[in-house]
Design a protein around this motif. Structure first.
Motif, PDB file in Angstrom:
ATOM      1  N   LYS A  79       3.494  -9.702  -7.040  1.00 19.27           N
ATOM      2  CA  LYS A  79       3.403 -10.166  -5.647  1.00 19.27           C
ATOM      3  C   LYS A  79       2.498  -9.253  -4.811  1.00 19.27           C
ATOM      4  CE  LYS A  79       6.532 -13.546  -5.599  1.00 19.27           C
ATOM      5  NZ  LYS A  79       6.357 -14.867  -5.041  1.00 19.27           N
ATOM      6  N   ILE A  80       1.942  -8.229  -5.420  1.00 19.35           N
ATOM      7  CA  ILE A  80       1.165  -7.240  -4.655  1.00 19.35           C
ATOM      8  C   ILE A  80      -0.064  -7.882  -4.006  1.00 19.35           C
ATOM      9  CG2 ILE A  80      -0.262  -5.145  -4.826  1.00 19.35           C
ATOM     10  CD1 ILE A  80       1.756  -4.087  -6.883  1.00 19.35           C
ATOM     11  N   MET A  81      -0.806  -8.673  -4.751  1.00 21.25           N
ATOM     12  CA  MET A  81      -2.020  -9.275  -4.192  1.00 21.25           C
ATOM     13  C   MET A  81      -1.690 -10.201  -3.029  1.00 21.25           C
ATOM     14  SD  MET A  81      -4.430  -7.754  -5.440  1.00 21.25           S
ATOM     15  CE  MET A  81      -5.665  -8.595  -4.468  1.00 21.25           C
ATOM     16  N   GLN A  82      -0.624 -10.985  -3.180  1.00 22.12           N
ATOM     17  CA  GLN A  82      -0.201 -11.889  -2.096  1.00 22.12           C
ATOM     18  C   GLN A  82       0.214 -11.082  -0.868  1.00 22.12           C
ATOM     19  OE1 GLN A  82       2.814 -14.747  -3.312  1.00 22.12           O
ATOM     20  NE2 GLN A  82       3.020 -15.509  -1.226  1.00 22.12           N
ATOM     21  N   CYS A  83       0.866  -9.966  -1.080  1.00 24.07           N
ATOM     22  CA  CYS A  83       1.274  -9.079   0.011  1.00 24.07           C
ATOM     23  C   CYS A  83       0.032  -8.573   0.764  1.00 24.07           C
ATOM     24  CB  CYS A  83       2.071  -7.910  -0.588  1.00 24.07           C
ATOM     25  SG  CYS A  83       2.496  -6.627   0.577  1.00 24.07           S
ATOM     26  N   ILE A  84      -0.952  -8.115   0.012  1.00 17.65           N
ATOM     27  CA  ILE A  84      -2.195  -7.595   0.626  1.00 17.65           C
ATOM     28  C   ILE A  84      -2.889  -8.721   1.412  1.00 17.65           C
ATOM     29  CG2 ILE A  84      -4.493  -6.625   0.115  1.00 17.65           C
ATOM     30  CD1 ILE A  84      -2.367  -4.599  -0.574  1.00 17.65           C
ATOM     31  N   GLU A  85      -2.917  -9.926   0.810  1.00 19.54           N
ATOM     32  CA  GLU A  85      -3.546 -11.074   1.485  1.00 19.54           C
ATOM     33  C   GLU A  85      -2.850 -11.393   2.808  1.00 19.54           C
ATOM     34  OE1 GLU A  85      -6.173 -13.072   0.965  1.00 19.54           O
ATOM     35  OE2 GLU A  85      -6.741 -11.636  -0.578  1.00 19.54           O
ATOM     36  N   GLU A  86      -1.524 -11.399   2.786  1.00 17.02           N
ATOM     37  CA  GLU A  86      -0.773 -11.732   4.003  1.00 17.02           C
ATOM     38  C   GLU A  86      -0.989 -10.683   5.087  1.00 17.02           C
ATOM     39  OE1 GLU A  86       3.351 -12.691   3.291  1.00 17.02           O
ATOM     40  OE2 GLU A  86       2.823 -14.217   1.813  1.00 17.02           O
ATOM     41  N   LEU A  87      -1.167  -9.438   4.684  1.00 14.03           N
ATOM     42  CA  LEU A  87      -1.365  -8.372   5.675  1.00 14.03           C
ATOM     43  C   LEU A  87      -2.765  -8.412   6.275  1.00 14.03           C
ATOM     44  CD1 LEU A  87       0.475  -5.419   3.927  1.00 14.03           C
ATOM     45  CD2 LEU A  87       1.089  -6.473   6.100  1.00 14.03           C
ATOM     46  N   ARG A  88      -3.694  -8.993   5.543  1.00 16.74           N
ATOM     47  CA  ARG A  88      -5.102  -9.001   5.977  1.00 16.74           C
ATOM     48  C   ARG A  88      -5.272  -9.616   7.368  1.00 16.74           C
ATOM     49  NH1 ARG A  88      -8.620 -10.357   1.140  1.00 16.74           N
ATOM     50  NH2 ARG A  88      -8.080  -8.224   0.646  1.00 16.74           N
ATOM     51  N   GLY A  89      -4.555 -10.683   7.658  1.00 23.25           N
ATOM     52  CA  GLY A  89      -4.757 -11.367   8.930  1.00 23.25           C
ATOM     53  C   GLY A  89      -3.864 -10.878  10.069  1.00 23.25           C
ATOM     54  N   VAL A  90      -3.045  -9.873   9.802  1.00 21.44           N
ATOM     55  CA  VAL A  90      -2.059  -9.452  10.807  1.00 21.44           C
ATOM     56  C   VAL A  90      -2.698  -8.526  11.849  1.00 21.44           C
ATOM     57  CG1 VAL A  90       0.067  -8.123  11.158  1.00 21.44           C
ATOM     58  CG2 VAL A  90      -0.125  -9.671   9.209  1.00 21.44           C
ATOM     59  N   VAL A  91      -2.421  -8.818  13.131  1.00 23.10           N
ATOM     60  CA  VAL A  91      -2.819  -7.922  14.221  1.00 23.10           C
ATOM     61  C   VAL A  91      -1.570  -7.672  15.060  1.00 23.10           C
ATOM     62  CG1 VAL A  91      -4.314  -7.582  16.225  1.00 23.10           C
ATOM     63  CG2 VAL A  91      -5.120  -8.978  14.302  1.00 23.10           C
ATOM     64  N   VAL A  92      -1.224  -6.415  15.282  1.00 26.01           N
ATOM     65  CA  VAL A  92      -0.068  -6.097  16.134  1.00 26.01           C
ATOM     66  C   VAL A  92      -0.574  -5.462  17.422  1.00 26.01           C
ATOM     67  CG1 VAL A  92       1.650  -5.851  14.321  1.00 26.01           C
ATOM     68  CG2 VAL A  92       0.270  -3.886  14.936  1.00 26.01           C
ATOM     69  N   GLU A  93       0.177  -5.688  18.490  1.00 27.55           N
ATOM     70  CA  GLU A  93      -0.200  -5.109  19.782  1.00 27.55           C
ATOM     71  C   GLU A  93       0.467  -3.744  19.955  1.00 27.55           C
ATOM     72  OE1 GLU A  93      -2.267  -6.266  22.439  1.00 27.55           O
ATOM     73  OE2 GLU A  93      -2.956  -7.426  20.710  1.00 27.55           O
ATOM     74  N   ALA A  94      -0.304  -2.776  20.452  1.00 23.58           N
ATOM     75  CA  ALA A  94       0.254  -1.461  20.763  1.00 23.58           C
ATOM     76  C   ALA A  94       1.191  -1.588  21.972  1.00 23.58           C
ATOM     77  CB  ALA A  94      -0.881  -0.486  21.059  1.00 23.58           C
ATOM     78  N   PRO A  95       2.197  -0.743  22.143  1.00 21.25           N
ATOM     79  CA  PRO A  95       2.484   0.390  21.256  1.00 21.25           C
ATOM     80  C   PRO A  95       3.197  -0.030  19.968  1.00 21.25           C
ATOM     81  CG  PRO A  95       4.128   0.265  22.987  1.00 21.25           C
ATOM     82  CD  PRO A  95       3.127  -0.821  23.274  1.00 21.25           C
ATOM     83  N   VAL A  96       2.928   0.727  18.908  1.00 17.21           N
ATOM     84  CA  VAL A  96       3.615   0.519  17.633  1.00 17.21           C
ATOM     85  C   VAL A  96       4.411   1.795  17.349  1.00 17.21           C
ATOM     86  CG1 VAL A  96       3.331   0.083  15.166  1.00 17.21           C
ATOM     87  CG2 VAL A  96       1.678  -0.875  16.787  1.00 17.21           C
ATOM     88  N   ASN A  97       5.658   1.630  16.968  1.00 19.26           N
ATOM     89  CA  ASN A  97       6.487   2.796  16.635  1.00 19.26           C
ATOM     90  C   ASN A  97       6.740   2.849  15.145  1.00 19.26           C
ATOM     91  OD1 ASN A  97       6.977   3.848  19.323  1.00 19.26           O
ATOM     92  ND2 ASN A  97       8.115   1.942  19.647  1.00 19.26           N
TER      93      ASN A  97
END
Ligand code: SF4
Length: 123
Positions: A79-97
């Motif tokens: 599942k590692i490749m799918q995990c990396i793919e799913e993370l590719r499009g993620v943008v989080v707004e600061a602040p991040v803890n």
């Protein structure tokens, strides 16, 4: 059918060389391990290999534009490749803890991805 596999244990820096004997896909013997961690690692690695995945995702409005992340626990190696793919499009707004959940149930594994660093909001 009998099969032998050689692995290096990743349980500690000693890196014992393990020789695993499998019968019909089942681990029947492990040699070369100095402790139980090596035996457990060999059994898991030959039947259901898993890994912690580390990566980074983009951060919007942060002091820096990316944050390091990791899976909270091991996920199956396949599942590692799918995990990396799913993370590719993620943008989080600061602040991040540190410890914030960045993505839930990554690749359908039931495991969350968490931030491993804090990122303050841009002033
Ligand atoms: S078998 Fe035990 S001592 Fe050897 S590398 Fe693995 S964890 Fe370390």
């Amino acid at each position: 059918m009998s099969e032998k596999r050689e692995l290096t244990c990743i349980g500690c820096p000693v890196g014992c060389m393990l020789e695993v004997t499998l019968e019909d896909g089942m681990v029947v013997d492990v040699k070369g391990n100095t402790c139980l961690i090596g035996k457990n690692y060999a059994e898991r690695e030959c039947t259901n290999p898993t890994r912690i995945v580390t990566s980074s995702v983009k951060v919007g409005n942060g002091e820096i534009d990316a944050v390091s992340v990791k899976t909270k626990s091991d996920i199956p190696k396949n599942k590692i490749m799918q995990c990396i793919e799913e993370l590719r499009g993620v943008v989080v707004e600061a602040p991040v803890n540190i410890g914030d959940i960045i993505l839930t149930n990554v690749a359908g594994t039931g495991v969350n991805v968490i931030a491993t660093k804090s990122i303050a909001k841009m002033n």
